[in-house]
Design an enzyme around this catalytic site. Structure first.
Site, PDB file in Angstrom:
ATOM      1  CG  HIS A   1      -1.513  -1.434   1.484  1.00  0.00           C
ATOM      2  ND1 HIS A   1      -2.834  -1.656   0.996  1.00  0.00           N
ATOM      3  CD2 HIS A   1      -1.325  -2.409   2.186  1.00  0.00           C
ATOM      4  CE1 HIS A   1      -3.287  -2.666   1.462  1.00  0.00           C
ATOM      5  NE2 HIS A   1      -2.344  -3.281   2.138  1.00  0.00           N
TER       6      HIS A   1
ATOM      7  CB  SER B   1      14.015  23.137 -13.717  1.00  0.00           C
ATOM      8  OG  SER B   1      13.435  24.428 -13.828  1.00  0.00           O
TER       9      SER B   1
ATOM     10  CD  GLU C   1       9.209  13.023 -14.808  1.00  0.00           C
ATOM     11  OE1 GLU C   1       8.032  13.856 -14.576  1.00  0.00           O
ATOM     12  OE2 GLU C   1      10.314  13.558 -14.866  1.00  0.00           O
TER      13      GLU C   1
ATOM     14  CG  ASN D   1      12.958  17.804 -13.359  1.00  0.00           C
ATOM     15  OD1 ASN D   1      12.859  18.132 -11.981  1.00  0.00           O
ATOM     16  ND2 ASN D   1      12.911  19.023 -13.957  1.00  0.00           N
TER      17      ASN D   1
ATOM     18  CE  LYS E   1      12.157  19.890  -9.709  1.00  0.00           C
ATOM     19  NZ  LYS E   1      10.963  20.477 -10.614  1.00  0.00           N
TER      20      LYS E   1
END
Ligand code: ARG
Length: 465
Positions: free
Chosen positions: A157, A278, A291, A286, A284
């Protein structure tokens, strides 16, 4: 002028829109190598069977080799007016060798031709995907060996559940990739039959040898039914199904990487090679590659859905709808290939933050099950009762905001007097993972031996090559 390959009974040329909807060369040009290989096998067989002369077959073969190298070096002009790869090649062949080119199409049709070409193409895709997955597994195994004893939180979970080892987590994906490879191999077995010589749909009156062309192209046998041979696209669907499941695995792993690299979690750091910055926020890092792996799954599943929908209402035998089998599939396979390679790269150079992983593994009373198991094992308490007692001890620790191993023994004894200081030995995350020695469990020694077994298996495969 009407089409020079099939325009005999036509007096007008097709409308521009007709040409636009009909043309497939932008997609099926990628089948050029397979198309030429199949034509060479067909021509050689025609000559062996005395259907065309040996000298025509020789010229056809030479012409096809020339075309192959022209396309290979970018010196071939693909013409949209010639619709597809088959007619582009044949038309160029006739420029090169004259009327003998017209004999190549004896005893075949574009229907069996395209089915053959695409089978060969998908077979190559399967082989390339298998190699990419083997490299992915190897990267995972290498890192699993290195991190067989690195403790991290295991989740259910997405809540901290029990400590596991990072190596164990990585090996879970080795198992998934193994099943993926198995699915691709299964698809390959059924795919590997030759449609060539089924002709348009009914077979041919020429004394062709379909066994010979099948063998020349590395197929196990010719397909047994000519109607099925030209209209079956199961091989694409099966391979796309395997690809979709595999893409889902890549996506789940990519999602974990996104979570793990979030500063809120911070369990791993990706290398600069697999992160982007970024344009506005200088701090940042990323995880774009992860993704995009997650997102590309949509293309693969989309390709499978798309083709299932194309096929679902088609009567036998060939229907032009089937021309739509290639674009989505090719894009889906390319997306999967990129996803596997990106995941492999990330696995190779990700850096786990071992201290943070260990601290997180102990959070949320992750060794509570170990305490309950101790009560069962040492005090012979029934598990249900042990679960209840442990629950009360966890509540006590939570009251004082301390970890289980920090709770004074006296406080535990206030809840269950028979508890001794021995219990402290099972409350650390290290002893927890060390104790999970059941088959398939997370104990470092299990992980090491599983990783070693995989390393051996992968090496053996490479040797058999
Ligand atoms: N471009 C076609 C395809 O990909 C080749 C077969 C065409 N056959 C036909 N009878 N028009 O399916």
């Amino acid at each position: 002028m009407s089409n020079k390959m099939w325009g005999g009974r036509f007096s007008e040329r097709p409308d521009e829109i007709m040409e636009e909807i009909n043309v497939s060369i932008d997609v099926d040009r990628h089948l050029f190598a397979q198309d030429i290989a199949a034509s060479k096998a067909h021509a050689a067989m025609l000559a062996n069977q005395g259907i065309i002369t040996a000298s025509d077959a020789k010229n056809i073969g030479k012409g096809l080799d020339t075309i192959l190298s022209e396309i290979g070096r970018g010196g071939f002009e693909f013409k949209r007016a010639l619709e597809d790869i088959h007619m582009n090649v044949e038309s160029r062949l006739s420029d090169l060798i004259g009327p003998a080119a017209g004999r190549l199409h004896t005893a075949r049709s574009r229907n069996d031709q395209v089915a053959t070409d695409f089978r060969l193409f998908v077979r190559d895709v399967i082989d390339e995907t298998d190699a990419a997955l083997a490299a992915f597994q190897q990267a995972l195994v290498d890192r699993a060996l290195e991190h067989a004893a690195t403790v991290m939180p295991g989740f259910t979970h997405l809540q901290t559940a029990q400590p596991v080892t990072f190596g164990h987590h990585l090996l879970a994906y080795v198992e998934m990739a193994a099943r993926d490879r198995g699915r691709f191999q299964d698809a390959r077995k059924r795919l590997n039959e030759s449609p060539l010589g089924a002709a348009a749909l009914a077979g041919t009156s020429f004394p062709i040898d379909r066994h010979a062309t099948a063998k020349a192209l590395g197929f196990d046998r010719p397909m047994a039914n000519s109607l099925d041979a030209v209209s079956d696209r199961d091989f694409v669907l099966e391979t796309l199904s395997a690809a979709a499941i595999c893409a889902v695995h890549m996506s789940r792993f990519a999602e974990e990487i996104v979570i793990w690299t979030s500063p809120l979690v911070g369990m791993i750091r990706l290398s600069d090679k697999f992160t982007t910055g970024s344009s506005i926020m200088p701090q940042k890092r990323n995880p774009d590659a992860a993704e995009l792996v997650r997102a590309k799954t949509g293309r693969v599943i989309g390709a499978l859905n798309g083709l299932l929908i194309v096929m679902k209402g088609l009567p036998l035998a060939y229907q032009k709808d089937m021309q739509e089998d290639k674009q989505g599939a090719m894009e889906g396979f390319a997306a999967l290939s990129l996803a596997i390679r990106a995941m492999t790269g990330m696995v190779r150079d990700l850096v786990p933050d071992e201290a943070k992983m260990k601290a997180a593994a102990g959070e949320g009373y992750a060794t509570a099950t170990d305490l309950a198991d101790w009560l069962v094992r040492t005090l012979k308490m029934p598990f249900r009762e042990a679960h209840h007692v442990t629950g009360r001890i966890v509540a006590k620790a939570a009251e004082g905001s301390v970890a289980l191993h920090e709770l004074p023994l006296k406080e535990m004894q206030a809840i269950e007097p028979k508890i001794t200081k021995d219990v402290l030995g099972v409350l650390s995350v290290e002893s927890s993972v060390k104790s999970r020695t059941s088959f398939g469990g997370t104990a470092p020694k299990n992980v090491t031996s599983q990783a070693k077994a995989w390393a051996k298996r992968l090496e053996k495969e490479r040797k058999l090559g």
